[in-house]
Design a protein around this motif. Structure first.
Motif, mmCIF file in Angstrom:
data_model
loop_
_atom_site.group_PDB
_atom_site.id
_atom_site.type_symbol
_atom_site.label_atom_id
_atom_site.label_comp_id
_atom_site.label_asym_id
_atom_site.label_seq_id
_atom_site.Cartn_x
_atom_site.Cartn_y
_atom_site.Cartn_z
ATOM 1 N N TYR A 179 0.832 -1.206 0.000
ATOM 2 C CA TYR A 179 0.000 0.000 0.000
ATOM 3 C C TYR A 179 0.870 1.260 0.000
ATOM 4 C CZ TYR A 179 -3.607 3.363 1.243
ATOM 5 O OH TYR A 179 -4.449 4.447 1.255
ATOM 6 N N LEU A 180 1.963 1.247 0.755
ATOM 7 C CA LEU A 180 2.872 2.394 0.747
ATOM 8 C C LEU A 180 3.451 2.610 -0.655
ATOM 9 C CD1 LEU A 180 4.750 1.778 4.115
ATOM 10 C CD2 LEU A 180 3.165 3.669 3.611
ATOM 11 N N ALA A 181 3.806 1.525 -1.332
ATOM 12 C CA ALA A 181 4.317 1.636 -2.698
ATOM 13 C C ALA A 181 3.238 2.181 -3.628
ATOM 14 C CB ALA A 181 4.816 0.276 -3.196
ATOM 15 N N PHE A 182 1.997 1.733 -3.435
ATOM 16 C CA PHE A 182 0.885 2.236 -4.242
ATOM 17 C C PHE A 182 0.716 3.743 -4.034
ATOM 18 C CE2 PHE A 182 -3.594 3.425 -4.512
ATOM 19 C CZ PHE A 182 -3.836 3.133 -5.845
ATOM 20 N N LEU A 183 0.756 4.188 -2.778
ATOM 21 C CA LEU A 183 0.626 5.624 -2.496
ATOM 22 C C LEU A 183 1.785 6.411 -3.104
ATOM 23 C CD1 LEU A 183 -0.497 5.575 1.254
ATOM 24 C CD2 LEU A 183 -1.915 6.098 -0.759
ATOM 25 N N ALA A 184 3.001 5.871 -2.985
ATOM 26 C CA ALA A 184 4.174 6.564 -3.514
ATOM 27 C C ALA A 184 4.124 6.695 -5.033
ATOM 28 C CB ALA A 184 5.451 5.848 -3.085
#
Length: 165
Positions: A87-92
């Motif tokens: 999810y952090l990668a998706f947000l980034a």
């Protein structure tokens, strides 16, 4: 015109380094999410497969837990971390300038897991799955940090100054 009657500004186009960071974050989001599913659905498959391969080439066997529920407990936590960093990668990747901190959190997670894997390998059990944690996660953290550094905001000369932008 924007909704308040003011002129709407276009965001500057992403640099080449920022576009590469977006691509990396998209790859990480898919891989981390897929790994989380593996951890949840077949939690012992990867560890047992690596352990068997390692013993074949001379590594120690990964110790089997005397408490199978403990393995399931840790698999759930590992999957939760993988879903979180996916999810952090998706947000980034969705907003690489605004969400740089999300990508740095992935670096922190991978440095922590690779350090833990290497320490456990060296101090407790020289089994291939433990070394594999380091061999996989450290490069992920290093590559992500390198991409972030290459895509740093203009005028940032050090990691310390990056948080002020």
């Amino acid at each position: 015109m924007g909704p308040s009657g003011t002129e709407k500004r276009e965001a500057p186009e992403l640099s080449r380094a920022e576009r590469r960071l977006v691509l990396l974050m998209r790859v990480w989001a898919v891989l981390f999410g897929g790994t989380a599913v593996v951890f949840l659905t077949i939690p012992d498959f990867l560890a047992r497969t690596l352990s068997a391969a390692g013993t074949w080439v001379g590594f120690a066997e990964l110790p089997v837990s005397l408490h199978p529920s403990a393995e399931e407990f840790w698999s759930v936590l590992a999957a939760a971390m993988m879903f979180t960093i996916a999810y952090l990668a998706f947000l980034a990747q969705a907003a690489p300038r605004e969400n740089r901190g999300c990508a740095w959190a992935i670096v922190v997670a991978k440095v922590a897991s690779s350090t833990g894997g290497l320490a456990t390998y060296l101090l407790a059990s020289p089994a291939l799955p433990l070394l594999a944690v380091f061999l996989v996660d450290f490069p992920i953290g290093a590559v992500t940090a390198a991409f972030l550094w290459a895509a740093r905001p203009e005028g940032v000369a050090s990691f310390r100054n990056e948080s002020s932008h």
